[in-house]
Write a protein that holds these residues in place. Structure first.
Motif, PDB file in Angstrom:
ATOM      1  N   ARG A 181     -47.099  29.227  43.404  1.00  0.00           N
ATOM      2  CA  ARG A 181     -46.940  27.823  43.011  1.00  0.00           C
ATOM      3  C   ARG A 181     -46.453  27.017  44.215  1.00  0.00           C
ATOM      4  O   ARG A 181     -45.675  27.519  45.031  1.00  0.00           O
ATOM      5  CB  ARG A 181     -45.883  27.821  41.897  1.00  0.00           C
TER       6      ARG A 181
ATOM      7  N   ASP B  47     -52.195  20.768  43.991  1.00  0.00           N
ATOM      8  CA  ASP B  47     -53.379  21.443  43.445  1.00  0.00           C
ATOM      9  C   ASP B  47     -54.332  21.902  44.544  1.00  0.00           C
ATOM     10  O   ASP B  47     -55.551  21.938  44.355  1.00  0.00           O
ATOM     11  CB  ASP B  47     -54.093  20.502  42.460  1.00  0.00           C
TER      12      ASP B  47
ATOM     13  N   ILE C 279     -56.901  26.274  43.212  1.00  0.00           N
ATOM     14  CA  ILE C 279     -56.952  26.579  41.776  1.00  0.00           C
ATOM     15  C   ILE C 279     -57.913  27.754  41.615  1.00  0.00           C
ATOM     16  O   ILE C 279     -59.115  27.636  41.909  1.00  0.00           O
ATOM     17  CB  ILE C 279     -57.400  25.358  40.949  1.00  0.00           C
TER      18      ILE C 279
ATOM     19  N   ASP D  25     -60.150  30.031  39.615  1.00  0.00           N
ATOM     20  CA  ASP D  25     -60.865  29.947  38.337  1.00  0.00           C
ATOM     21  C   ASP D  25     -61.928  31.056  38.276  1.00  0.00           C
ATOM     22  O   ASP D  25     -62.047  31.862  39.200  1.00  0.00           O
ATOM     23  CB  ASP D  25     -61.470  28.544  38.140  1.00  0.00           C
TER      24      ASP D  25
ATOM     25  N   ARG E 103     -46.510  29.759  36.693  1.00  0.00           N
ATOM     26  CA  ARG E 103     -47.667  29.080  37.292  1.00  0.00           C
ATOM     27  C   ARG E 103     -47.664  27.632  36.809  1.00  0.00           C
ATOM     28  O   ARG E 103     -47.138  27.329  35.727  1.00  0.00           O
ATOM     29  CB  ARG E 103     -48.960  29.771  36.890  1.00  0.00           C
TER      30      ARG E 103
ATOM     31  N   ASN F 278     -50.756  24.857  37.977  1.00  0.00           N
ATOM     32  CA  ASN F 278     -52.217  24.755  37.843  1.00  0.00           C
ATOM     33  C   ASN F 278     -52.978  25.758  38.691  1.00  0.00           C
ATOM     34  O   ASN F 278     -54.198  25.781  38.653  1.00  0.00           O
ATOM     35  CB  ASN F 278     -52.688  23.361  38.292  1.00  0.00           C
ATOM     36  N   GLU F 279     -52.249  26.552  39.480  1.00  0.00           N
ATOM     37  CA  GLU F 279     -52.949  27.304  40.534  1.00  0.00           C
ATOM     38  C   GLU F 279     -53.769  28.489  40.021  1.00  0.00           C
ATOM     39  O   GLU F 279     -54.604  29.009  40.763  1.00  0.00           O
ATOM     40  CB  GLU F 279     -51.975  27.729  41.637  1.00  0.00           C
TER      41      GLU F 279
ATOM     42  N   SER G  73     -56.176  29.025  36.719  1.00  0.00           N
ATOM     43  CA  SER G  73     -56.706  28.492  35.462  1.00  0.00           C
ATOM     44  C   SER G  73     -56.489  29.518  34.346  1.00  0.00           C
ATOM     45  O   SER G  73     -56.646  30.730  34.573  1.00  0.00           O
ATOM     46  CB  SER G  73     -58.200  28.194  35.647  1.00  0.00           C
TER      47      SER G  73
END
Ligand code: CP
Length: 307
Positions: free
Chosen positions: A225, A242, A245, A247, A266, A268-269, A271
């Motif tokens: 984070r 951000d 991220i 994903d 966490r 947003n790092e 998903s």
């Protein structure tokens, strides 16, 4: 009397022994349920925590001991100006061992100098977080089956992220470790770690901005984070928060047997769509944190392993 202030306070052999004990605790939990009967753990948290404080408390309760402490500086006499040294002298009269988190780097060292009981550094500012490192080592060893010969990607806030600093200190002692240091320029690993730890130990490392470029190479991806609480300027935090991220699309670039770790919390790092991926190990990591802290309490209190 021993303290744990830094991962290097334990030799590689001692660390491996502690991880072996943690693994035995995981397999034989009931066997350990009374080994700390009558012993007390104090948790002195001058900074917020969910996992570290509660996993320490869970660990001591699972060993048969009891816990006392405070969860914020505001509910302690620190608000009246009491020093860390005086506080730990008092706590030494009330408990057998203490785990302390403090926003100032070096606070745990100051406490250990005044303490009559073992002190565990549960995070000191942007400096070190050795019990998170023991948790990370147990996670890597349990899932990947080894702590040597691997490429580890450390991604996010490498400047302020104390878990990253402690993990590098610990991992460079194992053979065949390479690092990808993935961060924006403003959040690069501090120069003293680059020079005094990585270069001094002849460790292969690459600093990159781009996570996609590193992904196919990695055996472990350690996400972090962006540490809002350590920024002087909110604008900088908002600009950087951000920057990475993880994903599903990025996970497609990774090896089938790569594991994703994160000390948590966490933001947003990662998903939430990654949580179901079998390679997502961060919640299992939090569970390993309890076994490792049980092993650590036993080790520092010199409690014998039960038959
Ligand atoms: N990993 C970790 O230190 O989490 P907490 O801040 O919730 O203790």
């Amino acid at each position: 009397m021993r303290h744990l202030l830094n991962p290097l306070d334990f030799s590689v052999e001692e660390t491996d022994r502690l991880l072996d004990l943690a693994a035995d605790i995981e397999q034989n939990l009931p066997k350990y349920s009374h080994v700390c009967d009558g012993r007390k753990l104090a948790t002195l948290f001058y900074e917020p925590s969910t996992r570290t404080r509660l996993s320490f408390e869970s660990a001591m309760l699972s060993l048969g001991g009891s816990v006392l402490g405070f969860s914020s500086a505001n509910s302690s006499s620190a608000t009246k100006g009491e020093s860390v040294s005086d506080t730990i002298r008092m706590i030494s009269c009330y408990a057998d061992i203490a785990a302390m988190r403090h926003p100032k780097e070096g606070a745990a060292l100051v406490a250990s100098n005044a303490a009559k009981i073992p002190v565990i550094n549960a995070g000191d500012g942007g400096h070190q977080h050795p019990t998170q490192t023991l948790t990370d080592l147990m996670t890597i060893r349990s899932l990947a089956g080894r702590l040597n010969n691997m490429t580890i990607g450390l991604c996010g806030d490498l400047k302020f992220g104390r878990t990253v600093h402690s993990l590098i200190d610990a991992m460079v002692r194992y053979p065949g470790i390479r690092f990808y240091l993935i961060s924006p320029d403003e959040l690069r690993i501090p120069g003293y770690i680059r020079q005094d730890v990585l270069e001094a130990n002849h460790i292969e490392y690459k600093e990159v901005n781009n996570l996609d470029e590193a992904m196919p190479e990695l055996d472990i991806l350690y996400m972090t984070r962006v540490q809002k609480e350590r920024f002087f300027n909110e604008e900088d935090y908002i600009r950087l928060k951000d920057c990475y991220i993880l994903d599903r699309k990025k996970m497609k670039l990774a090896k089938e047997n790569m594991f994703v770790l994160h000390p948590l919390p966490r933001v947003n790092e990662i998903s939430t769509e990654v949580d179901d991926d079998p390679r997502a190990a961060y919640f299992r990591q939090a569970q390993y944190g309890v076994y490792v802290r049980m092993a650590l309490i036993m080790t520092l209190l010199e409690v014998e392993k039960p038959c």
